[in-house]
Design an enzyme around this catalytic site. Sequence first.
Site, PDB file in Angstrom:
ATOM      1  N   ASN A  43     -10.279  -0.124   0.208  1.00 37.45           N
ATOM      2  CA  ASN A  43      -8.809  -0.058   0.219  1.00 37.45           C
ATOM      3  C   ASN A  43      -8.273  -0.657  -1.086  1.00 37.45           C
ATOM      4  OD1 ASN A  43      -6.070  -0.468   0.592  1.00 37.45           O
ATOM      5  ND2 ASN A  43      -6.270  -1.308   2.661  1.00 37.45           N
ATOM      6  N   CYS A  62       0.806  -1.234   0.000  1.00 37.14           N
ATOM      7  CA  CYS A  62       0.000   0.000   0.000  1.00 37.14           C
ATOM      8  C   CYS A  62       0.833   1.276   0.000  1.00 37.14           C
ATOM      9  CB  CYS A  62      -0.967  -0.012   1.177  1.00 37.14           C
ATOM     10  SG  CYS A  62      -2.008  -1.469   1.188  1.00 37.14           S
ATOM     11  N   HIS A  75      -3.144   7.067   2.480  1.00 37.67           N
ATOM     12  CA  HIS A  75      -3.611   5.778   1.987  1.00 37.67           C
ATOM     13  C   HIS A  75      -5.008   5.528   2.553  1.00 37.67           C
ATOM     14  CE1 HIS A  75      -4.106   1.741   0.912  1.00 37.67           C
ATOM     15  NE2 HIS A  75      -3.919   1.257   2.122  1.00 37.67           N
TER      16      HIS A  75
HETATM   17  N1  COA Z   1     -18.376  -8.320   9.929  1.00 38.82           N
HETATM   18  C1  COA Z   1     -18.796  -8.581  11.170  1.00 38.82           C
HETATM   19  N2  COA Z   1     -17.964  -8.939  12.166  1.00 38.82           N
HETATM   20  C2  COA Z   1     -16.655  -8.986  11.881  1.00 38.82           C
HETATM   21  C3  COA Z   1     -16.153  -8.722  10.599  1.00 38.82           C
HETATM   22  C4  COA Z   1     -17.084  -8.382   9.606  1.00 38.82           C
HETATM   23  N3  COA Z   1     -16.701  -8.090   8.352  1.00 38.82           N
HETATM   24  N4  COA Z   1     -14.811  -8.853  10.621  1.00 38.82           N
HETATM   25  C5  COA Z   1     -14.472  -9.203  11.880  1.00 38.82           C
HETATM   26  N5  COA Z   1     -15.587  -9.290  12.639  1.00 38.82           N
HETATM   27  C6  COA Z   1     -15.690  -9.625  14.037  1.00 38.82           C
HETATM   28  C7  COA Z   1     -14.523 -10.432  14.550  1.00 38.82           C
HETATM   29  O1  COA Z   1     -14.694 -11.802  14.259  1.00 38.82           O
HETATM   30  C8  COA Z   1     -14.595 -10.143  16.030  1.00 38.82           C
HETATM   31  O2  COA Z   1     -15.577 -10.971  16.601  1.00 38.82           O
HETATM   32  P1  COA Z   1     -15.361 -11.629  18.044  1.00 38.82           P
HETATM   33  O3  COA Z   1     -15.231 -10.465  18.993  1.00 38.82           O
HETATM   34  O4  COA Z   1     -16.582 -12.439  18.240  1.00 38.82           O
HETATM   35  O5  COA Z   1     -14.101 -12.427  17.921  1.00 38.82           O
HETATM   36  C9  COA Z   1     -15.096  -8.728  16.097  1.00 38.82           C
HETATM   37  O6  COA Z   1     -15.692  -8.441  14.815  1.00 38.82           O
HETATM   38  C10 COA Z   1     -14.010  -7.731  16.384  1.00 38.82           C
HETATM   39  O7  COA Z   1     -12.931  -8.021  15.491  1.00 38.82           O
HETATM   40  P2  COA Z   1     -11.637  -7.134  15.485  1.00 38.82           P
HETATM   41  O8  COA Z   1     -10.694  -7.683  14.454  1.00 38.82           O
HETATM   42  O9  COA Z   1     -11.137  -6.948  16.869  1.00 38.82           O
HETATM   43  O10 COA Z   1     -12.275  -5.747  14.979  1.00 38.82           O
HETATM   44  P3  COA Z   1     -11.567  -4.359  14.838  1.00 38.82           P
HETATM   45  O11 COA Z   1     -12.322  -3.365  15.595  1.00 38.82           O
HETATM   46  O12 COA Z   1     -10.081  -4.449  15.066  1.00 38.82           O
HETATM   47  O13 COA Z   1     -11.783  -4.055  13.300  1.00 38.82           O
HETATM   48  C11 COA Z   1     -10.578  -4.093  11.229  1.00 38.82           C
HETATM   49  C12 COA Z   1     -11.223  -4.915  12.326  1.00 38.82           C
HETATM   50  C13 COA Z   1      -9.980  -5.041  10.217  1.00 38.82           C
HETATM   51  C14 COA Z   1     -11.647  -3.246  10.565  1.00 38.82           C
HETATM   52  C15 COA Z   1      -9.503  -3.168  11.856  1.00 38.82           C
HETATM   53  O14 COA Z   1      -8.649  -3.912  12.701  1.00 38.82           O
HETATM   54  C16 COA Z   1      -8.683  -2.490  10.815  1.00 38.82           C
HETATM   55  O15 COA Z   1      -9.190  -1.698  10.033  1.00 38.82           O
HETATM   56  N6  COA Z   1      -7.378  -2.753  10.772  1.00 38.82           N
HETATM   57  C17 COA Z   1      -6.514  -2.213   9.764  1.00 38.82           C
HETATM   58  C18 COA Z   1      -6.686  -3.053   8.537  1.00 38.82           C
HETATM   59  C19 COA Z   1      -6.125  -2.409   7.331  1.00 38.82           C
HETATM   60  O16 COA Z   1      -6.364  -1.265   7.093  1.00 38.82           O
HETATM   61  N7  COA Z   1      -5.376  -3.181   6.549  1.00 38.82           N
HETATM   62  C20 COA Z   1      -4.808  -2.771   5.343  1.00 38.82           C
HETATM   63  C21 COA Z   1      -3.658  -1.860   5.635  1.00 38.82           C
HETATM   64  S1  COA Z   1      -2.927  -1.342   4.168  1.00 38.82           S
END
Ligand code: COA
Length: 335
Positions: A291, A124, A261
């Site tokens: 993204n 990215c 980004h």
């Molecule tokens: N829909 C519903 N629930 C979802 C889900 C979805 N699409 N994806 C994950 N969950 C659930 C998980 O299973 C978890 O459930 P649990 O508590 O029962 O285990 C819960 O939601 C929380 O998951 P978590 O991963 O802790 O959520 P979060 O608040 O960290 O959000 C992201 C997840 C991916 C949105 C966040 O971590 C993020 O944006 N990270 C950066 C990712 C990114 O930008 N990557 C590319 C970089 S270039």
Amino acid sequence: MPLRQHGRKARFIMSVKIIGTGSALPKLQVTNADLEKLVDTSDEWIRERTGIRGRHISTGETLVSLTAQACAGALENAGRAASEVELLLVATCSPERGIPCAACQVQSVLGAQKAVAFDLNAACAGFLFALNTAYAYVEAGIYRNALVAGGEVLSKIVDWTDRGTCVLFGDGAGAVMVEKCDKGGLLGFVQHSDGRKGEVLRCDSRELKNPYVSLPMEAPYVQMDGREVFAFAVRRVPESILEVLEQTHTDIEEVDLFLLHQANRRIIEGIAKRLSVDISRFPTNLDRVGNMSSAAIPVLLDELNRQGRLRPGMKLVLSGFGAGLTYGAGVMEWQ
Ligand code: COA
């Protein structure tokens, strides 16, 4: 010629500016409601955690076709012909082919026969790293101009059964044409890589299979520790922005727009807060496109350019971050 501080060395250099932008998105728009039919998710969860409402997904458009279309748009916007291009860089982490590189395929589609063409993969942060590479070549006088693209068809490397990742990504391409100039334009860049954190966001390319060994792939599709990536971005991106502002002697109050980004609205809000900069100076399009990795920044830049929101003299900060881990920032004066 001005004497400019670039990294730790001071040397005589010329300036480099963006003279045209272009972008291309696949026709199919996929909403969060559409994804509710594929995985156990909801529009509300995706919007609240990421800010994403929709994304464009390929139904046949390739990385090469999208990137060539974005490059053609940048050439037209710049008023330049493909035959004039001297350097063609494509940043991508989702090429159709291992060989030849995507840039050579795009060169062939465009008819940019004079160009030296090669790919660059910094995930990215790829477009930012490619722009800095072009800047270095043109600034050094090796080439007079460069076409720099970021393109991705991430939908082919995403696991469409993994709700933790498939809701985040989209396909698309963006490009800019850069050329030497007397002053202004691109003012400076910082780049960083931390290979020790490579495991938090990864995808294998092909399995090792030959007459002597057959090893299954560990990560055939994108695997991500979302929380780690989130924490990394909110910490490192503000640091790199402050670093490049200091290097280019730019006051943060002089910066009109911060083009980051487009991974997650909450990441952008966290970065704005750490920098104590109002969120209104951080334009976004991730709600519509998700993204798009290396395509994110050039597509956003092209949209702002075509909406007439970039005026000569405006100071812009660009900042990319992603797998590698890689991150960096650049400052430019729009002309
Ligand atoms: N829909 C519903 N629930 C979802 C889900 C979805 N699409 N994806 C994950 N969950 C659930 C998980 O299973 C978890 O459930 P649990 O508590 O029962 O285990 C819960 O939601 C929380 O998951 P978590 O991963 O802790 O959520 P979060 O608040 O960290 O959000 C992201 C997840 C991916 C949105 C966040 O971590 C993020 O944006 N990270 C950066 C990712 C990114 O930008 N990557 C590319 C970089 S270039």
